[in-house]
Design a protein around this motif. Structure first.
Motif, mmCIF file in Angstrom:
data_model
loop_
_atom_site.group_PDB
_atom_site.id
_atom_site.type_symbol
_atom_site.label_atom_id
_atom_site.label_comp_id
_atom_site.label_asym_id
_atom_site.label_seq_id
_atom_site.Cartn_x
_atom_site.Cartn_y
_atom_site.Cartn_z
ATOM 1 N N ALA A 114 0.899 -1.182 0.000
ATOM 2 C CA ALA A 114 0.000 0.000 0.000
ATOM 3 C C ALA A 114 0.926 1.217 0.000
ATOM 4 O O ALA A 114 1.220 1.792 1.039
ATOM 5 C CB ALA A 114 -0.902 -0.036 1.222
ATOM 6 N N LYS A 120 7.523 6.057 1.740
ATOM 7 C CA LYS A 120 8.357 4.941 2.199
ATOM 8 C C LYS A 120 8.981 4.203 1.015
ATOM 9 O O LYS A 120 10.074 3.655 1.138
ATOM 10 C CB LYS A 120 7.535 4.006 3.094
ATOM 11 C CG LYS A 120 7.041 4.732 4.340
ATOM 12 C CD LYS A 120 6.177 3.896 5.241
ATOM 13 C CE LYS A 120 5.536 4.738 6.322
ATOM 14 N NZ LYS A 120 4.477 5.657 5.839
ATOM 15 N N ASN A 137 2.831 -0.846 -4.973
ATOM 16 C CA ASN A 137 1.431 -1.100 -5.328
ATOM 17 C C ASN A 137 0.479 -0.221 -4.513
ATOM 18 O O ASN A 137 0.743 0.086 -3.347
ATOM 19 C CB ASN A 137 1.095 -2.574 -5.054
ATOM 20 C CG ASN A 137 -0.368 -2.862 -5.302
ATOM 21 O OD1 ASN A 137 -0.808 -2.830 -6.448
ATOM 22 N ND2 ASN A 137 -1.137 -3.080 -4.243
ATOM 23 N N ASP A 138 -0.601 0.156 -5.136
ATOM 24 C CA ASP A 138 -1.677 0.824 -4.394
ATOM 25 C C ASP A 138 -2.976 0.613 -5.161
ATOM 26 O O ASP A 138 -2.959 0.378 -6.370
ATOM 27 C CB ASP A 138 -1.392 2.316 -4.236
ATOM 28 C CG ASP A 138 -2.118 2.928 -3.038
ATOM 29 O OD1 ASP A 138 -1.487 3.100 -1.974
ATOM 30 O OD2 ASP A 138 -3.329 3.213 -3.161
ATOM 31 N N SER A 140 -5.403 2.958 -5.263
ATOM 32 C CA SER A 140 -5.935 4.239 -5.738
ATOM 33 C C SER A 140 -5.093 4.822 -6.869
ATOM 34 O O SER A 140 -3.917 5.162 -6.687
ATOM 35 C CB SER A 140 -5.990 5.228 -4.563
ATOM 36 O OG SER A 140 -6.029 6.541 -5.041
ATOM 37 N N ARG A 143 -3.899 8.410 -6.082
ATOM 38 C CA ARG A 143 -2.738 8.460 -5.175
ATOM 39 C C ARG A 143 -1.487 7.921 -5.856
ATOM 40 O O ARG A 143 -0.378 8.344 -5.561
ATOM 41 C CB ARG A 143 -3.064 7.696 -3.887
ATOM 42 C CG ARG A 143 -4.035 8.460 -2.992
ATOM 43 C CD ARG A 143 -4.444 7.665 -1.787
ATOM 44 N NE ARG A 143 -3.359 7.386 -0.864
ATOM 45 C CZ ARG A 143 -2.996 8.183 0.136
ATOM 46 N NH1 ARG A 143 -3.629 9.308 0.358
ATOM 47 N NH2 ARG A 143 -1.992 7.850 0.938
ATOM 48 N N ALA A 164 -3.266 -2.582 -7.977
ATOM 49 C CA ALA A 164 -4.054 -3.793 -7.724
ATOM 50 C C ALA A 164 -4.560 -3.750 -6.290
ATOM 51 O O ALA A 164 -4.056 -2.972 -5.469
ATOM 52 C CB ALA A 164 -3.185 -5.035 -7.927
ATOM 53 N N GLY A 166 -4.188 -5.014 -2.938
ATOM 54 C CA GLY A 166 -3.043 -5.666 -2.287
ATOM 55 C C GLY A 166 -3.356 -7.080 -1.835
ATOM 56 O O GLY A 166 -2.478 -7.939 -1.785
ATOM 57 N N ASP A 183 2.090 -0.910 4.893
ATOM 58 C CA ASP A 183 1.819 0.357 5.588
ATOM 59 C C ASP A 183 0.333 0.627 5.339
ATOM 60 O O ASP A 183 -0.042 1.321 4.401
ATOM 61 C CB ASP A 183 2.719 1.453 4.986
ATOM 62 C CG ASP A 183 2.633 2.756 5.758
ATOM 63 O OD1 ASP A 183 2.580 2.704 6.995
ATOM 64 O OD2 ASP A 183 2.620 3.824 5.121
ATOM 65 N N ALA A 184 -0.471 0.087 6.202
ATOM 66 C CA ALA A 184 -1.882 -0.150 5.883
ATOM 67 C C ALA A 184 -2.740 1.112 5.892
ATOM 68 O O ALA A 184 -2.481 2.041 6.662
ATOM 69 C CB ALA A 184 -2.446 -1.146 6.885
ATOM 70 N N LEU A 217 -4.860 -7.543 4.199
ATOM 71 C CA LEU A 217 -3.558 -7.095 3.668
ATOM 72 C C LEU A 217 -2.386 -7.750 4.407
ATOM 73 O O LEU A 217 -1.394 -8.143 3.790
ATOM 74 C CB LEU A 217 -3.448 -5.563 3.760
ATOM 75 C CG LEU A 217 -4.294 -4.777 2.754
ATOM 76 C CD1 LEU A 217 -4.283 -3.282 3.078
ATOM 77 C CD2 LEU A 217 -3.813 -5.002 1.324
HETATM 78 C C1 LIG Z 1 -1.158 4.810 4.862
HETATM 79 S S1 LIG Z 1 -1.411 4.974 3.156
HETATM 80 C C2 LIG Z 1 0.156 4.487 2.498
HETATM 81 C C3 LIG Z 1 1.242 5.515 2.667
HETATM 82 C C4 LIG Z 1 2.509 5.129 1.931
HETATM 83 N N1 LIG Z 1 3.011 3.837 2.372
HETATM 84 C C5 LIG Z 1 3.595 6.163 2.105
HETATM 85 O O1 LIG Z 1 4.493 5.988 2.953
HETATM 86 O O2 LIG Z 1 3.567 7.163 1.378
HETATM 87 C C6 LIG Z 1 -2.409 3.583 2.767
HETATM 88 C C7 LIG Z 1 -2.654 3.369 1.307
HETATM 89 O O3 LIG Z 1 -3.374 2.144 1.161
HETATM 90 C C8 LIG Z 1 -4.103 2.222 -0.049
HETATM 91 N N2 LIG Z 1 -5.073 1.105 -0.065
HETATM 92 C C9 LIG Z 1 -6.288 1.015 0.517
HETATM 93 N N3 LIG Z 1 -6.818 -0.208 0.315
HETATM 94 C C10 LIG Z 1 -5.923 -0.916 -0.401
HETATM 95 C C11 LIG Z 1 -5.889 -2.231 -0.935
HETATM 96 N N4 LIG Z 1 -6.898 -3.102 -0.743
HETATM 97 N N5 LIG Z 1 -4.797 -2.615 -1.645
HETATM 98 C C12 LIG Z 1 -3.768 -1.763 -1.841
HETATM 99 N N6 LIG Z 1 -3.746 -0.506 -1.369
HETATM 100 C C13 LIG Z 1 -4.805 -0.085 -0.649
HETATM 101 C C14 LIG Z 1 -4.661 3.632 -0.024
HETATM 102 O O4 LIG Z 1 -5.017 4.057 -1.317
HETATM 103 C C15 LIG Z 1 -3.482 4.426 0.580
HETATM 104 O O5 LIG Z 1 -2.716 5.005 -0.425
#
Ligand SMILES: C[S@@+](CC[C@H](N)C(=O)[O-])C[C@H]1O[C@@H](n2cnc3c(N)ncnc32)[C@H](O)[C@@H]1O
Length: 314
Positions: A114, A120, A137-138, A140, A143, A164, A166, A183-184, A217
């Motif tokens: 995520a 990160k 991967n994300d 959105s 984003r 995709a 995750g 990083d959920a 996740l």
């Molecule tokens: C806390 S943010 C991640 C921040 C990122 N790791 C960083 O350090 O910049 C959580 C991310 O999870 C994504 N997300 C939500 N559900 C998801 C899923 N089922 N699979 C993948 N990503 C997902 C959101 O779009 C969001 O960008």
């Protein structure tokens, strides 16, 4: 202090004063603006090359994070040439801890499940000196656009970007990754210092919804690990349902998973909880760490370090 409490939902206070003994200090810290922090992007420059460009901001090094600095007046940071050139990355200090704990090595295959907007991911690319592979991967698309911009600006050459769910991707990459970062998505209680939005949106039902996604996740991330590989599960939230309970769920599904200690010199972290509102968690979960805002003047975070044993094949 009663006045400060009024700014938070009653249920928020009821829940968290149960396990934060210095609760008034915690609330005060939650209402204090965050210090501005940046890290030097070592893919592009050495500190001695960047510091003269930022001399007017008088940056001070953070004792617990290599290449990270704080500035007293951070207003001008985002307008600095060093920022536009990708010589620095503006990132909250606690948010830099999960990659440091995961410790990806040059040559590793890393899954960032995520990843957007890529704080990160870009930090890990620097730790890996642009070698090996990071699958960022994300879910959105919007984003991910931000992530792509950050990956380009920082000069990361070992990142492939993927959109995709995750939960699906982790399973598809079964037993193939050296390191995984989960990083959920979370209720973001820890970011209340940065934006009141997190407080306005706060609800116990929201926490329960995030907890469900997080359980999917963390299991998918664990499945993607090769035997002997390591995963960090992190959130910027305080709710035990999104932290300890998620790690406990992983242990229920994969009892062989090992919880390793999380340590960082010069940085105060508190042990994770072993029980919450009638639920008891396995004692190993105490090795996970909670980061609270009043301890190091950062956002709140939760960090778990998990290892797949060598003899597990799937
Ligand atoms: C806390 S943010 C991640 C921040 C990122 N790791 C960083 O350090 O910049 C959580 C991310 O999870 C994504 N997300 C939500 N559900 C998801 C899923 N089922 N699979 C993948 N990503 C997902 C959101 O779009 C969001 O960008």
């Amino acid at each position: 202090m009663k006045g400060v409490r009024k700014l938070f939902p009653e249920e928020f206070c009821r829940r968290y004063e149960q396990f934060i003994p210095d609760f008034d200090l915690f609330l005060e810290a939650m209402l204090t603006p965050l210090p501005k922090v940046f890290r030097i992007n070592t893919l592009k420059a050495e500190p001695e090359e960047v510091m003269p460009l930022l001399a007017e901001l008088d940056p001070e090094p953070l004792s617990y994070l290599r290449f990270a600095y704080t500035v007293k007046n951070g207003r001008g940071l985002g307008r600095q040439l060093a920022h536009f050139l990708g010589l620095i990355y503006i990132q909250e200090a606690a948010s830099m801890i999960p990659p440091v704990v995961l410790d990806p090595q040059p040559g590793d295959k890393v899954l960032d499940l995520a990843a957007a907007p890529g704080s990160k991911t870009t930090q890990m690319a620097a730790l890996m000196r642009n070698r090996g592979l990071i699958i960022a991967n994300d879910l959105s698309l919007e984003r991910l656009r931000g992530l792509i911009g950050n990956v380009d600006r920082m000069g990361c050459l070992n990142v492939v970007v993927c959109r995709a769910d995750g939960i699906v991707l982790g399973r598809k990459l079964a037993a193939s990754c050296d390191r995984v970062l989960v990083d959920a998505p979370c209720s973001s209680e820890g970011t209340i210092r940065k934006t009141e939005e997190a407080l306005r949106r706060w609800s116990v039902r929201g926490i329960a919804n995030f907890s469900r996604v997080q359980k999917g996740l963390i299991c998918a991330g664990y499945q993607a690990l090769r035997p002997g590989g390591q995963m960090v599960y992190s959130t910027c939230t305080i709710a035990p349902e999104e932290n300890e309970a998620v790690v406990a769920y992983l242990l229920k599904r994969f009892p062989e998973a090992e919880i390793l200690p999380v340590e960082l010199d010069n940085f105060v972290m508190r042990p994770a909880l072993t029980e919450w509102e009638g639920d008891t968690f396995p004692s190993a979960i105490r090795r996970c760490r909670r980061i609270l805002p009043q301890d190091n003047n950062t956002e709140a975070f939760f960090v778990a370090l998990i290892r797949k044993p060598d003899d597990v094949t799937s």
